[in-house]
Design an enzyme around this catalytic site. Structure first.
Site, PDB file in Angstrom:
ATOM      1  N   ASN A  74      -1.732  -0.287   6.988  1.00  0.00           N
ATOM      2  CA  ASN A  74      -0.988  -1.391   7.526  1.00  0.00           C
ATOM      3  C   ASN A  74      -0.491  -2.221   6.412  1.00  0.00           C
ATOM      4  O   ASN A  74      -0.326  -3.393   6.295  1.00  0.00           O
ATOM      5  CB  ASN A  74      -2.350  -2.298   7.983  1.00  0.00           C
ATOM      6  CG  ASN A  74      -3.568  -2.411   6.956  1.00  0.00           C
ATOM      7  OD1 ASN A  74      -3.189  -2.158   5.756  1.00  0.00           O
ATOM      8  ND2 ASN A  74      -4.557  -3.160   7.303  1.00  0.00           N
ATOM      9  N   HIS A 134      -1.681  -5.454   1.323  1.00  0.00           N
ATOM     10  CA  HIS A 134      -3.059  -6.326   1.032  1.00  0.00           C
ATOM     11  C   HIS A 134      -2.967  -7.671   0.605  1.00  0.00           C
ATOM     12  O   HIS A 134      -2.033  -7.735  -0.076  1.00  0.00           O
ATOM     13  CB  HIS A 134      -3.856  -5.704   0.061  1.00  0.00           C
ATOM     14  CG  HIS A 134      -4.866  -6.238  -0.646  1.00  0.00           C
ATOM     15  ND1 HIS A 134      -6.353  -6.502   0.141  1.00  0.00           N
ATOM     16  CD2 HIS A 134      -5.207  -7.188  -1.753  1.00  0.00           C
ATOM     17  CE1 HIS A 134      -6.844  -7.267  -0.598  1.00  0.00           C
ATOM     18  NE2 HIS A 134      -6.215  -7.595  -1.507  1.00  0.00           N
ATOM     19  N   TYR A 170     -12.100  -2.961  -3.834  1.00  0.00           N
ATOM     20  CA  TYR A 170     -12.744  -2.975  -2.443  1.00  0.00           C
ATOM     21  C   TYR A 170     -14.212  -2.721  -2.486  1.00  0.00           C
ATOM     22  O   TYR A 170     -14.692  -2.191  -1.484  1.00  0.00           O
ATOM     23  CB  TYR A 170     -12.031  -1.607  -1.760  1.00  0.00           C
ATOM     24  CG  TYR A 170     -10.618  -1.859  -1.366  1.00  0.00           C
ATOM     25  CD1 TYR A 170     -10.493  -2.906  -0.453  1.00  0.00           C
ATOM     26  CD2 TYR A 170      -9.851  -1.110  -1.542  1.00  0.00           C
ATOM     27  CE1 TYR A 170      -9.349  -3.041   0.122  1.00  0.00           C
ATOM     28  CE2 TYR A 170      -8.534  -1.272  -1.122  1.00  0.00           C
ATOM     29  CZ  TYR A 170      -8.149  -2.336  -0.192  1.00  0.00           C
ATOM     30  OH  TYR A 170      -7.123  -2.470   0.367  1.00  0.00           O
ATOM     31  N   GLU A 176      -9.323 -10.347  -7.896  1.00  0.00           N
ATOM     32  CA  GLU A 176      -8.373  -9.179  -7.797  1.00  0.00           C
ATOM     33  C   GLU A 176      -7.167  -9.260  -8.773  1.00  0.00           C
ATOM     34  O   GLU A 176      -6.589  -8.123  -9.025  1.00  0.00           O
ATOM     35  CB  GLU A 176      -7.755  -9.259  -6.113  1.00  0.00           C
ATOM     36  CG  GLU A 176      -9.081  -8.894  -5.191  1.00  0.00           C
ATOM     37  CD  GLU A 176      -8.539  -8.970  -3.853  1.00  0.00           C
ATOM     38  OE1 GLU A 176      -7.489  -9.477  -3.560  1.00  0.00           O
ATOM     39  OE2 GLU A 176      -9.606  -8.782  -2.780  1.00  0.00           O
ATOM     40  N   LYS A 219       0.862  -1.447  -0.091  1.00  0.00           N
ATOM     41  CA  LYS A 219      -0.034   0.070   0.054  1.00  0.00           C
ATOM     42  C   LYS A 219       0.935   1.240  -0.032  1.00  0.00           C
ATOM     43  O   LYS A 219       2.039   1.225   0.204  1.00  0.00           O
ATOM     44  CB  LYS A 219      -0.857   0.059   1.057  1.00  0.00           C
ATOM     45  CG  LYS A 219      -1.999  -1.308   1.229  1.00  0.00           C
ATOM     46  CD  LYS A 219      -2.726  -1.224   2.415  1.00  0.00           C
ATOM     47  CE  LYS A 219      -3.832  -2.432   2.636  1.00  0.00           C
ATOM     48  NZ  LYS A 219      -4.940  -2.200   3.619  1.00  0.00           N
TER      49      LYS A 219
HETATM   50  P1  IDP Z   1      -7.577  -6.823   5.330  1.00  0.00           P
HETATM   51  O1  IDP Z   1      -6.807  -5.858   4.533  1.00  0.00           O
HETATM   52  O2  IDP Z   1      -7.146  -7.567   6.469  1.00  0.00           O
HETATM   53  O3  IDP Z   1      -8.434  -8.186   4.430  1.00  0.00           O
HETATM   54  P2  IDP Z   1     -10.310  -5.597   5.280  1.00  0.00           P
HETATM   55  O4  IDP Z   1     -11.343  -5.966   6.241  1.00  0.00           O
HETATM   56  O5  IDP Z   1     -10.492  -6.476   3.943  1.00  0.00           O
HETATM   57  O6  IDP Z   1      -8.791  -5.960   5.880  1.00  0.00           O
HETATM   58  O7  IDP Z   1     -10.323  -4.060   5.138  1.00  0.00           O
HETATM   59  C1  IDP Z   1      -9.657  -3.354   3.801  1.00  0.00           C
HETATM   60  C2  IDP Z   1      -8.699  -2.225   4.696  1.00  0.00           C
HETATM   61  O8  IDP Z   1      -9.528  -1.637   5.103  1.00  0.00           O
HETATM   62  C3  IDP Z   1      -7.721  -2.788   5.792  1.00  0.00           C
HETATM   63  O9  IDP Z   1      -6.550  -3.492   5.430  1.00  0.00           O
HETATM   64  C4  IDP Z   1      -7.768  -1.380   6.283  1.00  0.00           C
HETATM   65  O10 IDP Z   1      -6.662  -0.680   5.793  1.00  0.00           O
HETATM   66  C5  IDP Z   1      -8.896  -0.994   6.303  1.00  0.00           C
HETATM   67  N1  IDP Z   1      -9.891  -0.959   7.307  1.00  0.00           N
HETATM   68  C6  IDP Z   1     -10.669  -2.001   7.603  1.00  0.00           C
HETATM   69  N2  IDP Z   1     -11.463  -2.345   8.672  1.00  0.00           N
HETATM   70  C7  IDP Z   1     -11.204  -0.892   9.047  1.00  0.00           C
HETATM   71  C8  IDP Z   1     -11.600  -0.249  10.253  1.00  0.00           C
HETATM   72  O11 IDP Z   1     -12.451  -0.836  11.040  1.00  0.00           O
HETATM   73  N3  IDP Z   1     -11.029   0.879  10.644  1.00  0.00           N
HETATM   74  C9  IDP Z   1     -10.242   1.593   9.736  1.00  0.00           C
HETATM   75  N4  IDP Z   1      -9.815   1.106   8.463  1.00  0.00           N
HETATM   76  C10 IDP Z   1     -10.208  -0.317   8.362  1.00  0.00           C
HETATM   77 MG    MG Z   2      -9.466  -7.980   2.765  1.00  0.00          MG
END
Ligand code: IDP
Ligand code: MG
Length: 145
Positions: free
Chosen positions: A123, A126, A56, A137, A16
């Site tokens: 974080n 992805h 997304y 994807e 990212k």
């Molecule tokens: P993942 O990346 O671990 O699969 P997902 O639930 O698919 O997590 O969410 C996509 C991205 O959206 C996450 O990696 C993070 O950057 C962001 N995200 C997910 N949930 C939250 C939240 O509750 N608060 C803020 N950002 C979130």
């Molecule tokens: Mg995800």
């Protein structure tokens, strides 16, 4: 242990914009390669909002959706296809939990990311979460592969 004789999978991995800005592309690739997965395709791009909306789509309507699209389009990202037996769950394990405060030390997110008070969690990486997501994807980022 389950699925010990599963077929080779492919997964879509993104470094990212926070990871690229912080110079962690090599670190992420190193962890993927050190684990033994094969990097089968790789490109650097700045994703536009249409592409990210497709990627997304499952998160539309969430409070973090708009900040997520803004963040993900804020600078270059690196997209990769990694291959290997059970690489989809294997890379999710290397990445660690979505919340970088809870991600275990030893994981990419646990070692390299932390909460910063932003509306979207930054974080580093992805990784696709299922065979179906990976196929969908990979087509978005590598239409010819
Ligand atoms: P993942 O990346 O671990 O699969 P997902 O639930 O698919 O997590 O969410 C996509 C991205 O959206 C996450 O990696 C993070 O950057 C962001 N995200 C997910 N949930 C939250 C939240 O509750 N608060 C803020 N950002 C979130
Ligand atoms: Mg995800």
């Amino acid at each position: 242990m389950s699925n010990t004789s599963s077929p080779i999978e492919r997964t879509l991995i993104l470094v990212k914009p926070d990871g690229v800005r912080r110079g962690l592309v090599g670190e992420v690739i190193s962890r993927i390669e050190s684990k033994g997965y094969n990097v089968a395709a790789l490109r650097l791009l700045t994703a536009d909002k249409d592409l990210l909306a497709t990627h997304y789509a499952e998160h539309r309507g969430e409070a973090f959706y708009e900040p997520l699209i803004e963040f993900m389009s804020s600078g270059p990202i690196v997209a990769m296809i990694a291959e290997g037996q059970r690489v989809i769950e294997g890379f999710r394990s290397l990445a660690g939990a979505t919340d970088p405060t809870l991600a275990l030390p030893g994981s990419i997110r646990g070692d390299l990311a932390r909460n910063q008070g932003t509306k979207v969690v930054q974080n580093i990486v992805h990784g696709s979460d299922s065979v179906e997501s990976a196929q969908r994807e990979i087509k978005i980022f590598f239409p010819n592969l």
